[in-house]
Design an enzyme around this catalytic site. Sequence first.
Site, PDB file in Angstrom:
ATOM      1  CG  ASP A   3       0.304  -5.383   1.011  1.00 24.66           C
ATOM      2  OD1 ASP A   3      -0.520  -4.887   1.602  1.00 24.66           O
ATOM      3  OD2 ASP A   3       1.934  -5.743   1.577  1.00 24.66           O
TER       4      ASP A   3
ATOM      5  CD  GLN B  12      -2.518  -0.983   2.375  1.00 21.42           C
ATOM      6  OE1 GLN B  12      -3.289  -1.967   3.741  1.00 21.42           O
ATOM      7  NE2 GLN B  12      -3.145   0.568   3.069  1.00 21.42           N
ATOM      8  CG  HIS B  13       0.300   3.381   2.020  1.00 23.04           C
ATOM      9  ND1 HIS B  13      -1.025   3.426   2.261  1.00 23.04           N
ATOM     10  CD2 HIS B  13       0.688   2.167   3.037  1.00 23.04           C
ATOM     11  CE1 HIS B  13      -0.923   3.374   3.954  1.00 23.04           C
ATOM     12  NE2 HIS B  13      -0.724   3.090   4.274  1.00 23.04           N
TER      13      HIS B  13
HETATM   14  O1  LIG Z   1       1.752   0.056   4.722  1.00 25.28           O
HETATM   15  C1  LIG Z   1       1.204  -0.701   4.998  1.00 25.28           C
HETATM   16  C2  LIG Z   1      -0.233  -1.430   5.647  1.00 25.28           C
HETATM   17  O2  LIG Z   1      -0.878  -0.073   5.945  1.00 25.28           O
HETATM   18  C3  LIG Z   1       1.646  -2.717   4.491  1.00 25.28           C
HETATM   19  O3  LIG Z   1       1.546  -3.395   5.243  1.00 25.28           O
HETATM   20  C4  LIG Z   1       2.465  -2.352   3.170  1.00 25.28           C
HETATM   21  O4  LIG Z   1       0.432  -2.814   2.519  1.00 25.28           O
HETATM   22  C5  LIG Z   1       3.290  -3.034   3.064  1.00 25.28           C
HETATM   23  O5  LIG Z   1       2.842  -4.831   3.403  1.00 25.28           O
HETATM   24  P1  LIG Z   1       4.121  -5.887   3.536  1.00 25.28           P
HETATM   25  O6  LIG Z   1       4.983  -5.654   1.860  1.00 25.28           O
HETATM   26  O7  LIG Z   1       4.681  -5.819   3.999  1.00 25.28           O
HETATM   27  O8  LIG Z   1       3.408  -7.405   3.103  1.00 25.28           O
END
Ligand SMILES: O=C(CO)[C@@H](O)[C@H](O)COP(=O)(O)O
Length: 468
Positions: free
Chosen positions: A226, A71-72
Amino acid sequence: MPLVAGVDSSTQSCKVVVRDAESGALVRSGSARHPEGTEVDPTAWWEALEVAIERAGGVDDVAAVSVAGQQHGMVCLSDTGEVVRPALLWNDTRSAPAATALIDELGGAAAWADAVGVVPVASVTVTKLRWLAEHEPDSAAATAAVCLPHDYLTWKLRGTGDITTLTTDRGDASGTGYFSPATGRYRPDLLELALGRVPGLPTVLGPSDTAGRLASGALVGAGTGDNMAAALGVGAEPGDVVVSIGTSGTVFAVADKPSADASGLVAGFADASGRYLPLVCTLNAARVLDAVARMIGVDQDTFAELALSAPPGADGLVLVPYLEGERTPNLPTATGALHGLRLANATPAHQARAAVEGVLCGLADAMDALVAQGCRADRILLVGGGARSAAVRQVAPLVLGRPVVVPEPGEYVADGAARQAAWALTGTDSPPRWRLGAVDEVTGKPTPGLRERYAQARGKFLDRPAGS
Ligand SMILES: O=C(CO)[C@@H](O)[C@H](O)COP(=O)(O)O
Ligand SMILES: Nc1ncnc2c1ncn2[C@@H]1O[C@H](COP(=O)(O)OP(=O)(O)O)[C@@H](O)[C@H]1O
């Protein structure tokens, strides 16, 4: 039976699963590594996706594909669809001062929580855009469209090259800080507040909508973030709390109503099924275990054996896991620390135990915050790469204070994306029912005094050295 493919383009790697659309049975899979670092050229994700697809035996025979992504991340594209600068990832903390400024400018944390369900921290895309405007005005000016990692890959798969055809979904959009999960609409005013103007934005698709097609004719689903995909992958329902130990540590629940936590601990995201996904995220999870295993010079399996050989509570040794700074609590310049060191606990086994307990204590705090927002925690599901560790699995109930259900090790984000692809294919009201497979329920007596000792320790650490 038709096949569907699901992609997880996460922080450390790209994973592809190919599953039977009706039963959900796994047919084949593949993966490829991503570059290190908190800023990454999105074209590297595209290359990794191509490799992972090839390793998964290709997608020429699939009827639909969906992409889930970390995300983000701020992906800036020019008017011809070129990447303007490397994407700043969710775990890049340089925009922390921008987050503070934006909160002040809108009138405080509650105003943001009410507007978009999240209080900005450095992870949230809107703060990265403010950083860009302030520090790289040329790149900001060259940005004709801004999108997220899964939006970019979904668009690349469709191959139109036209930035006006970018798409996203409400789940991933809800992590930008300029989309309201409650209304389902962008907040261009907040984007303008951050960047000074409103660039092109992806069209927000519904959960089972189609973004377009591959050259083969296969449908491309909306995709999602994700964590939203993981919720679909494990089939989470209200009452379930999912704890994911990947690069990030996340604790989240499916909810019927949007949330707005002005304390900023819980992010009020949307999910990928038309509901909501209140979520707490830490920056320090599986990589803390990797780092401590490296420090004591052992591999993952030996690390787990060592951790399990030490007594619960590690004889008072407490690891504050803020190796990457921290997002929840919001401490972007924090560092990690070991407290309570004595001759008696100065062993590799105690350090391994303290690392596992420290990461889990942070996630137990996260779960408390989620429950304080009204989420039920009837069943706790443990997933993510870190859940492959025997130590994490066994220690989790001792720290979280409740039994923990561990599904078979798997790629639940990619599975959730595949399930979404199957949903796009069937066009039904709800996603197809896929069985979760074998689960292991792990129980254990909560470790007395552990969380209290962690609470005493977690505020004690050095800040990062200036300039690092
Ligand atoms: O920033 C967040 C949720 O807000 C993280 O959960 C990212 O989405 C990255 O996820 P992973 O790579 O650790 O699964
Ligand atoms: N057996 C294991 N023990 C401990 N950690 C593990 C094990 N297997 C994988 N990991 C860790 O899981 C992490 C990757 O998890 P994953 O959920 O794929 O991350 P992400 O989705 O953020 O890229 C890595 O840091 C890796 O070292």
